[in-house]
Motif scaffolding. Structure first.
Motif, PDB file in Angstrom:
ATOM      1  N   THR A 168       0.831  -1.199   0.000  1.00 49.39           N
ATOM      2  CA  THR A 168       0.000   0.000   0.000  1.00 49.39           C
ATOM      3  C   THR A 168       0.866   1.250   0.000  1.00 49.39           C
ATOM      4  OG1 THR A 168      -1.784  -1.139   1.178  1.00 49.39           O
ATOM      5  CG2 THR A 168      -1.771   1.265   1.265  1.00 49.39           C
ATOM      6  N   ARG A 169       1.900   1.236   0.812  1.00 55.43           N
ATOM      7  CA  ARG A 169       2.825   2.381   0.857  1.00 55.43           C
ATOM      8  C   ARG A 169       3.486   2.577  -0.496  1.00 55.43           C
ATOM      9  NH1 ARG A 169       7.874   0.575   3.572  1.00 55.43           N
ATOM     10  NH2 ARG A 169       8.091  -0.247   1.443  1.00 55.43           N
ATOM     11  N   ASP A 170       3.962   1.472  -1.093  1.00 51.58           N
ATOM     12  CA  ASP A 170       4.630   1.568  -2.389  1.00 51.58           C
ATOM     13  C   ASP A 170       3.667   2.039  -3.472  1.00 51.58           C
ATOM     14  OD1 ASP A 170       6.938   0.678  -1.190  1.00 51.58           O
ATOM     15  OD2 ASP A 170       6.735  -1.393  -1.878  1.00 51.58           O
ATOM     16  N   ALA A 171       2.417   1.589  -3.394  1.00 53.35           N
ATOM     17  CA  ALA A 171       1.422   2.003  -4.388  1.00 53.35           C
ATOM     18  C   ALA A 171       1.182   3.507  -4.314  1.00 53.35           C
ATOM     19  CB  ALA A 171       0.118   1.244  -4.167  1.00 53.35           C
ATOM     20  N   ASN A 172       1.136   4.037  -3.093  1.00 54.78           N
ATOM     21  CA  ASN A 172       0.948   5.477  -2.935  1.00 54.78           C
ATOM     22  C   ASN A 172       2.147   6.250  -3.485  1.00 54.78           C
ATOM     23  OD1 ASN A 172      -1.544   5.159  -1.708  1.00 54.78           O
ATOM     24  ND2 ASN A 172      -0.688   5.095   0.357  1.00 54.78           N
ATOM     25  N   GLU A 173       3.350   5.737  -3.222  1.00 54.99           N
ATOM     26  CA  GLU A 173       4.558   6.388  -3.732  1.00 54.99           C
ATOM     27  C   GLU A 173       4.601   6.330  -5.253  1.00 54.99           C
ATOM     28  OE1 GLU A 173       8.193   5.123  -1.984  1.00 54.99           O
ATOM     29  OE2 GLU A 173       7.459   5.275   0.076  1.00 54.99           O
ATOM     30  N   LEU A 174       4.201   5.188  -5.807  1.00 62.47           N
ATOM     31  CA  LEU A 174       4.195   5.042  -7.261  1.00 62.47           C
ATOM     32  C   LEU A 174       3.235   6.036  -7.895  1.00 62.47           C
ATOM     33  CD1 LEU A 174       4.923   3.669  -9.911  1.00 62.47           C
ATOM     34  CD2 LEU A 174       3.207   1.911  -9.406  1.00 62.47           C
ATOM     35  N   CYS A 175       2.091   6.233  -7.273  1.00 64.47           N
ATOM     36  CA  CYS A 175       1.117   7.187  -7.804  1.00 64.47           C
ATOM     37  C   CYS A 175       1.715   8.587  -7.857  1.00 64.47           C
ATOM     38  CB  CYS A 175      -0.136   7.169  -6.938  1.00 64.47           C
ATOM     39  SG  CYS A 175      -1.545   8.011  -7.680  1.00 64.47           S
ATOM     40  N   GLY A 176       2.424   8.965  -6.798  1.00 66.89           N
ATOM     41  CA  GLY A 176       3.064  10.271  -6.779  1.00 66.89           C
ATOM     42  C   GLY A 176       4.153  10.396  -7.820  1.00 66.89           C
ATOM     43  N   LEU A 177       4.961   9.350  -7.967  1.00 64.13           N
ATOM     44  CA  LEU A 177       6.016   9.346  -8.984  1.00 64.13           C
ATOM     45  C   LEU A 177       5.425   9.483 -10.380  1.00 64.13           C
ATOM     46  CD1 LEU A 177       8.532   6.558  -7.867  1.00 64.13           C
ATOM     47  CD2 LEU A 177       9.025   8.986  -8.162  1.00 64.13           C
TER      48      LEU A 177
ATOM     49  N   ALA B 194       3.588  15.119 -15.551  1.00 62.29           N
ATOM     50  CA  ALA B 194       3.215  16.531 -15.446  1.00 62.29           C
ATOM     51  C   ALA B 194       3.493  17.318 -16.719  1.00 62.29           C
ATOM     52  CB  ALA B 194       3.942  17.173 -14.264  1.00 62.29           C
ATOM     53  N   ASP B 195       4.563  16.955 -17.450  1.00 60.94           N
ATOM     54  CA  ASP B 195       4.905  17.692 -18.671  1.00 60.94           C
ATOM     55  C   ASP B 195       4.399  16.990 -19.934  1.00 60.94           C
ATOM     56  OD1 ASP B 195       6.577  15.524 -18.740  1.00 60.94           O
ATOM     57  OD2 ASP B 195       8.435  16.664 -19.001  1.00 60.94           O
ATOM     58  N   GLY B 196       3.608  15.921 -19.756  1.00 61.45           N
ATOM     59  CA  GLY B 196       3.025  15.248 -20.914  1.00 61.45           C
ATOM     60  C   GLY B 196       3.937  14.261 -21.602  1.00 61.45           C
ATOM     61  N   SER B 197       5.083  13.935 -20.987  1.00 60.82           N
ATOM     62  CA  SER B 197       6.013  12.990 -21.606  1.00 60.82           C
ATOM     63  C   SER B 197       6.772  12.234 -20.527  1.00 60.82           C
ATOM     64  CB  SER B 197       7.002  13.727 -22.514  1.00 60.82           C
ATOM     65  OG  SER B 197       7.826  14.599 -21.743  1.00 60.82           O
ATOM     66  N   VAL B 198       7.396  11.133 -20.934  1.00 55.98           N
ATOM     67  CA  VAL B 198       8.284  10.379 -20.042  1.00 55.98           C
ATOM     68  C   VAL B 198       9.586  10.168 -20.795  1.00 55.98           C
ATOM     69  CG1 VAL B 198       8.669   8.239 -18.772  1.00 55.98           C
ATOM     70  CG2 VAL B 198       6.359   9.192 -18.908  1.00 55.98           C
ATOM     71  N   ASN B 199      10.676  10.707 -20.287  1.00 57.84           N
ATOM     72  CA  ASN B 199      11.948  10.590 -21.006  1.00 57.84           C
ATOM     73  C   ASN B 199      12.731   9.358 -20.569  1.00 57.84           C
ATOM     74  OD1 ASN B 199      13.447  11.266 -18.618  1.00 57.84           O
ATOM     75  ND2 ASN B 199      13.127  13.447 -19.041  1.00 57.84           N
ATOM     76  N   GLN B 200      13.849   9.136 -21.220  1.00 59.23           N
ATOM     77  CA  GLN B 200      14.672   7.967 -20.967  1.00 59.23           C
ATOM     78  C   GLN B 200      15.112   7.884 -19.502  1.00 59.23           C
ATOM     79  OE1 GLN B 200      15.780   5.761 -23.520  1.00 59.23           O
ATOM     80  NE2 GLN B 200      16.849   4.449 -22.056  1.00 59.23           N
ATOM     81  N   ALA B 201      15.599   8.976 -18.967  1.00 58.46           N
ATOM     82  CA  ALA B 201      16.096   8.982 -17.592  1.00 58.46           C
ATOM     83  C   ALA B 201      14.973   8.664 -16.601  1.00 58.46           C
ATOM     84  CB  ALA B 201      16.732  10.333 -17.269  1.00 58.46           C
ATOM     85  N   GLU B 202      13.789   9.199 -16.848  1.00 55.70           N
ATOM     86  CA  GLU B 202      12.664   8.937 -15.953  1.00 55.70           C
ATOM     87  C   GLU B 202      12.262   7.468 -16.007  1.00 55.70           C
ATOM     88  OE1 GLU B 202      10.301  13.209 -15.952  1.00 55.70           O
ATOM     89  OE2 GLU B 202      10.038  11.837 -17.655  1.00 55.70           O
ATOM     90  N   ALA B 203      12.251   6.885 -17.202  1.00 59.18           N
ATOM     91  CA  ALA B 203      11.894   5.476 -17.350  1.00 59.18           C
ATOM     92  C   ALA B 203      12.916   4.587 -16.639  1.00 59.18           C
ATOM     93  CB  ALA B 203      11.810   5.106 -18.825  1.00 59.18           C
ATOM     94  N   GLU B 204      14.200   4.919 -16.779  1.00 57.47           N
ATOM     95  CA  GLU B 204      15.244   4.128 -16.132  1.00 57.47           C
ATOM     96  C   GLU B 204      15.152   4.245 -14.611  1.00 57.47           C
ATOM     97  OE1 GLU B 204      18.841   5.563 -17.847  1.00 57.47           O
ATOM     98  OE2 GLU B 204      18.608   4.378 -19.706  1.00 57.47           O
ATOM     99  N   TYR B 205      14.857   5.442 -14.122  1.00 57.03           N
ATOM    100  CA  TYR B 205      14.703   5.625 -12.674  1.00 57.03           C
ATOM    101  C   TYR B 205      13.519   4.827 -12.154  1.00 57.03           C
ATOM    102  CZ  TYR B 205      13.621   7.649  -8.171  1.00 57.03           C
ATOM    103  OH  TYR B 205      13.336   7.796  -6.835  1.00 57.03           O
ATOM    104  N   LEU B 206      12.402   4.850 -12.898  1.00 56.48           N
ATOM    105  CA  LEU B 206      11.218   4.117 -12.481  1.00 56.48           C
ATOM    106  C   LEU B 206      11.500   2.620 -12.430  1.00 56.48           C
ATOM    107  CD1 LEU B 206       8.256   4.062 -11.710  1.00 56.48           C
ATOM    108  CD2 LEU B 206       7.673   4.097 -14.149  1.00 56.48           C
TER     109      LEU B 206
ATOM    110  N   ARG C 175       2.534  10.681 -11.362  1.00 57.63           N
ATOM    111  CA  ARG C 175       1.954  12.004 -11.624  1.00 57.63           C
ATOM    112  C   ARG C 175       3.037  13.042 -11.874  1.00 57.63           C
ATOM    113  NH1 ARG C 175      -2.753  11.458  -7.005  1.00 57.63           N
ATOM    114  NH2 ARG C 175      -4.307  10.451  -8.363  1.00 57.63           N
ATOM    115  N   GLY C 176       4.159  12.917 -11.154  1.00 58.40           N
ATOM    116  CA  GLY C 176       5.267  13.835 -11.379  1.00 58.40           C
ATOM    117  C   GLY C 176       5.861  13.671 -12.762  1.00 58.40           C
ATOM    118  N   MET C 177       6.018  12.417 -13.200  1.00 57.71           N
ATOM    119  CA  MET C 177       6.582  12.153 -14.517  1.00 57.71           C
ATOM    120  C   MET C 177       5.653  12.625 -15.627  1.00 57.71           C
ATOM    121  SD  MET C 177       8.205   8.340 -14.033  1.00 57.71           S
ATOM    122  CE  MET C 177       9.582   8.062 -12.919  1.00 57.71           C
TER     123      MET C 177
END
Length: 212
Positions: free
Chosen positions: A23-32, A38-50, A34-36
Protein backbone atom coordinates in the motif's frame (compact mmCIF):
# COMPACT_ATOMS: atom_id res chain seq x y z
CA UNK A 1 14.37 -11.92 15.31
CA UNK A 2 12.13 -9.81 17.58
CA UNK A 3 8.40 -9.85 16.84
CA UNK A 4 7.17 -6.63 15.25
CA UNK A 5 4.23 -5.02 17.01
CA UNK A 6 1.68 -2.59 15.65
CA UNK A 7 0.73 0.66 17.46
CA UNK A 8 -1.81 -1.35 19.49
CA UNK A 9 0.80 -3.85 20.68
CA UNK A 10 -0.41 -6.64 18.41
CA UNK A 11 2.06 -8.79 16.41
CA UNK A 12 2.44 -7.92 12.76
CA UNK A 13 2.37 -11.01 10.56
CA UNK A 14 4.50 -11.22 7.44
CA UNK A 15 1.42 -11.13 5.21
CA UNK A 16 0.10 -8.02 6.94
CA UNK A 17 3.51 -6.39 6.75
CA UNK A 18 3.70 -7.14 3.02
CA UNK A 19 0.22 -5.72 2.49
CA UNK A 20 1.15 -2.52 4.31
CA UNK A 21 4.37 -2.19 2.33
CA UNK A 22 2.49 -2.73 -0.94
CA UNK A 23 0.00 0.00 0.00
CA UNK A 24 2.83 2.38 0.86
CA UNK A 25 4.63 1.57 -2.39
CA UNK A 26 1.42 2.00 -4.39
CA UNK A 27 0.95 5.48 -2.93
CA UNK A 28 4.56 6.39 -3.73
CA UNK A 29 4.20 5.04 -7.26
CA UNK A 30 1.12 7.19 -7.80
CA UNK A 31 3.06 10.27 -6.78
CA UNK A 32 6.02 9.35 -8.98
CA UNK A 33 3.77 8.69 -11.96
CA UNK A 34 1.95 12.00 -11.62
CA UNK A 35 5.27 13.83 -11.38
CA UNK A 36 6.58 12.15 -14.52
CA UNK A 37 3.38 12.87 -16.43
CA UNK A 38 3.22 16.53 -15.45
CA UNK A 39 4.90 17.69 -18.67
CA UNK A 40 3.02 15.25 -20.91
CA UNK A 41 6.01 12.99 -21.61
CA UNK A 42 8.28 10.38 -20.04
CA UNK A 43 11.95 10.59 -21.01
CA UNK A 44 14.67 7.97 -20.97
CA UNK A 45 16.10 8.98 -17.59
CA UNK A 46 12.66 8.94 -15.95
CA UNK A 47 11.89 5.48 -17.35
CA UNK A 48 15.24 4.13 -16.13
CA UNK A 49 14.70 5.63 -12.67
CA UNK A 50 11.22 4.12 -12.48
CA UNK A 51 12.57 0.69 -13.43
CA UNK A 52 15.23 0.94 -10.72
CA UNK A 53 12.68 2.12 -8.17
CA UNK A 54 10.36 -0.80 -8.94
CA UNK A 55 13.23 -3.30 -8.79
CA UNK A 56 14.08 -2.14 -5.26
CA UNK A 57 10.64 -3.29 -4.07
CA UNK A 58 10.60 -7.04 -4.80
CA UNK A 59 7.72 -7.85 -2.44
CA UNK A 60 5.41 -5.43 -4.20
CA UNK A 61 6.20 -6.95 -7.60
CA UNK A 62 3.71 -9.74 -6.92
CA UNK A 63 0.70 -7.40 -6.93
CA UNK A 64 -0.94 -5.10 -9.48
CA UNK A 65 0.17 -2.73 -10.94
CA UNK A 66 3.79 -3.58 -10.09
CA UNK A 67 3.40 -7.10 -11.50
CA UNK A 68 2.44 -5.57 -14.86
CA UNK A 69 4.52 -2.41 -14.97
CA UNK A 70 7.90 -3.83 -13.95
CA UNK A 71 8.23 -6.64 -16.53
CA UNK A 72 6.82 -4.43 -19.29
CA UNK A 73 9.18 -1.57 -18.47
CA UNK A 74 12.07 -4.01 -18.20
CA UNK A 75 11.24 -5.28 -21.69
CA UNK A 76 10.99 -1.75 -23.07
CA UNK A 77 14.47 -0.89 -21.83
CA UNK A 78 16.19 -4.15 -22.79
CA UNK A 79 17.86 -2.42 -25.74
CA UNK A 80 18.69 0.65 -23.65
CA UNK A 81 16.35 2.90 -25.63
CA UNK A 82 12.81 4.07 -24.88
CA UNK A 83 11.43 4.71 -28.36
CA UNK A 84 8.35 6.74 -29.22
CA UNK A 85 5.93 3.83 -29.27
CA UNK A 86 7.22 2.54 -25.94
CA UNK A 87 6.96 5.99 -24.40
CA UNK A 88 3.34 6.27 -25.54
CA UNK A 89 2.54 2.85 -24.06
CA UNK A 90 4.27 3.71 -20.79
CA UNK A 91 2.35 6.99 -20.55
CA UNK A 92 -0.88 5.04 -21.09
CA UNK A 93 0.01 2.54 -18.35
CA UNK A 94 0.83 5.29 -15.88
CA UNK A 95 -2.30 7.26 -16.73
CA UNK A 96 -4.43 4.15 -16.32
CA UNK A 97 -2.90 3.61 -12.89
CA UNK A 98 -3.22 7.19 -11.66
CA UNK A 99 -6.75 7.41 -13.06
CA UNK A 100 -5.64 10.57 -14.59
CA UNK A 101 -7.59 12.61 -17.16
CA UNK A 102 -5.03 13.79 -19.68
CA UNK A 103 -1.44 14.94 -19.95
CA UNK A 104 -0.37 18.43 -20.95
CA UNK A 105 0.61 16.93 -24.26
CA UNK A 106 -3.01 16.07 -24.89
CA UNK A 107 -2.87 12.29 -24.46
CA UNK A 108 -6.21 11.15 -23.14
CA UNK A 109 -6.71 8.58 -20.45
CA UNK A 110 -9.51 7.02 -18.55
CA UNK A 111 -10.63 8.06 -15.10
CA UNK A 112 -12.26 5.82 -12.57
CA UNK A 113 -15.77 7.07 -12.05
CA UNK A 114 -17.21 6.93 -8.57
CA UNK A 115 -20.42 5.45 -9.95
CA UNK A 116 -18.95 2.11 -11.02
CA UNK A 117 -21.03 -0.57 -9.24
CA UNK A 118 -18.09 -2.56 -7.88
CA UNK A 119 -18.70 -4.90 -4.97
CA UNK A 120 -17.80 -3.30 -1.66
CA UNK A 121 -16.10 -4.95 0.05
CA UNK A 122 -14.43 -6.71 -2.86
CA UNK A 123 -14.90 -10.49 -2.58
CA UNK A 124 -12.32 -13.25 -2.60
CA UNK A 125 -11.71 -14.34 -6.19
CA UNK A 126 -12.17 -18.06 -6.77
CA UNK A 127 -11.19 -19.41 -10.19
CA UNK A 128 -11.95 -23.12 -9.99
CA UNK A 129 -15.30 -23.92 -11.67
CA UNK A 130 -16.26 -20.22 -11.86
CA UNK A 131 -17.33 -18.21 -14.92
CA UNK A 132 -15.73 -14.85 -15.72
CA UNK A 133 -16.76 -12.03 -18.03
CA UNK A 134 -14.00 -9.58 -18.93
CA UNK A 135 -15.04 -6.14 -20.09
CA UNK A 136 -13.01 -3.09 -21.05
CA UNK A 137 -9.33 -2.75 -21.91
CA UNK A 138 -6.95 -4.52 -19.55
CA UNK A 139 -3.59 -3.24 -18.38
CA UNK A 140 -2.61 -6.79 -17.37
CA UNK A 141 -2.55 -8.01 -20.97
CA UNK A 142 -4.63 -8.68 -24.05
CA UNK A 143 -8.09 -10.17 -23.70
CA UNK A 144 -6.76 -13.53 -24.86
CA UNK A 145 -3.90 -13.44 -22.34
CA UNK A 146 -6.24 -12.58 -19.48
CA UNK A 147 -8.64 -15.34 -20.48
CA UNK A 148 -5.71 -17.78 -20.54
CA UNK A 149 -4.90 -16.85 -16.95
CA UNK A 150 -8.47 -17.73 -15.96
CA UNK A 151 -8.48 -21.04 -17.84
CA UNK A 152 -5.12 -22.00 -16.36
CA UNK A 153 -6.64 -21.67 -12.88
CA UNK A 154 -9.72 -23.75 -13.62
CA UNK A 155 -12.10 -20.93 -14.53
CA UNK A 156 -14.13 -20.36 -17.69
CA UNK A 157 -14.35 -17.09 -19.68
CA UNK A 158 -17.75 -15.94 -21.00
CA UNK A 159 -18.53 -13.35 -23.66
CA UNK A 160 -21.35 -11.67 -21.75
CA UNK A 161 -22.98 -11.88 -18.31
CA UNK A 162 -25.59 -14.56 -17.70
CA UNK A 163 -27.21 -16.29 -14.75
CA UNK A 164 -24.21 -18.62 -14.70
CA UNK A 165 -21.66 -15.79 -14.33
CA UNK A 166 -19.76 -15.53 -11.06
CA UNK A 167 -17.43 -12.57 -11.75
CA UNK A 168 -17.47 -9.57 -14.08
CA UNK A 169 -14.01 -8.03 -14.23
CA UNK A 170 -13.83 -4.40 -15.35
CA UNK A 171 -10.52 -3.67 -17.05
CA UNK A 172 -10.30 -0.14 -18.39
CA UNK A 173 -12.47 1.84 -16.00
CA UNK A 174 -13.52 4.26 -18.70
CA UNK A 175 -14.87 7.76 -18.49
CA UNK A 176 -17.59 8.99 -16.22
CA UNK A 177 -20.16 8.26 -18.91
CA UNK A 178 -19.29 4.55 -18.80
CA UNK A 179 -22.98 3.63 -19.08
CA UNK A 180 -22.96 4.90 -22.66
CA UNK A 181 -19.76 3.05 -23.63
CA UNK A 182 -19.68 -0.29 -25.39
CA UNK A 183 -18.59 -2.24 -22.37
CA UNK A 184 -21.04 -0.35 -20.17
CA UNK A 185 -23.81 -2.58 -21.52
CA UNK A 186 -22.20 -5.62 -19.92
CA UNK A 187 -21.85 -3.80 -16.62
CA UNK A 188 -25.50 -2.76 -16.68
CA UNK A 189 -26.61 -6.30 -17.47
CA UNK A 190 -24.51 -7.65 -14.61
CA UNK A 191 -26.03 -5.09 -12.23
CA UNK A 192 -29.53 -6.15 -13.31
CA UNK A 193 -28.67 -9.80 -12.66
CA UNK A 194 -27.27 -8.91 -9.26
CA UNK A 195 -30.41 -6.92 -8.44
CA UNK A 196 -32.45 -10.02 -9.29
CA UNK A 197 -30.61 -11.92 -6.58
CA UNK A 198 -27.94 -13.61 -8.69
CA UNK A 199 -24.62 -14.21 -6.95
CA UNK A 200 -22.57 -12.18 -9.42
CA UNK A 201 -19.60 -10.07 -8.38
CA UNK A 202 -18.37 -6.94 -10.18
CA UNK A 203 -14.70 -6.39 -9.48
CA UNK A 204 -11.89 -4.22 -10.81
CA UNK A 205 -8.93 -5.47 -12.79
CA UNK A 206 -6.67 -4.43 -9.91
CA UNK A 207 -8.52 -6.70 -7.48
CA UNK A 208 -8.70 -9.56 -9.99
CA UNK A 209 -4.99 -9.35 -10.82
CA UNK A 210 -4.01 -9.49 -7.16
CA UNK A 211 -5.52 -13.00 -6.99
CA UNK A 212 -3.65 -14.37 -10.00
Amino acid sequence: MPIQLDPHGQPITRRLSMARNATRDANELCGLARGMLADGSVNQAEAEYLLQWLGERPESLTVWPFSVLFPRLEEMLTDGVLDGDEEAELIGLLLDYTGGGSTQGGASASRQPSTLPLCDPAPDVVFESCNFVLTGRFVTGTRRECEAEIIQRGGQPQKSPSRATHFVVIGDLGSEDWAQSNYGRKIQHAVELRSDGRDIHLISERHWANWL
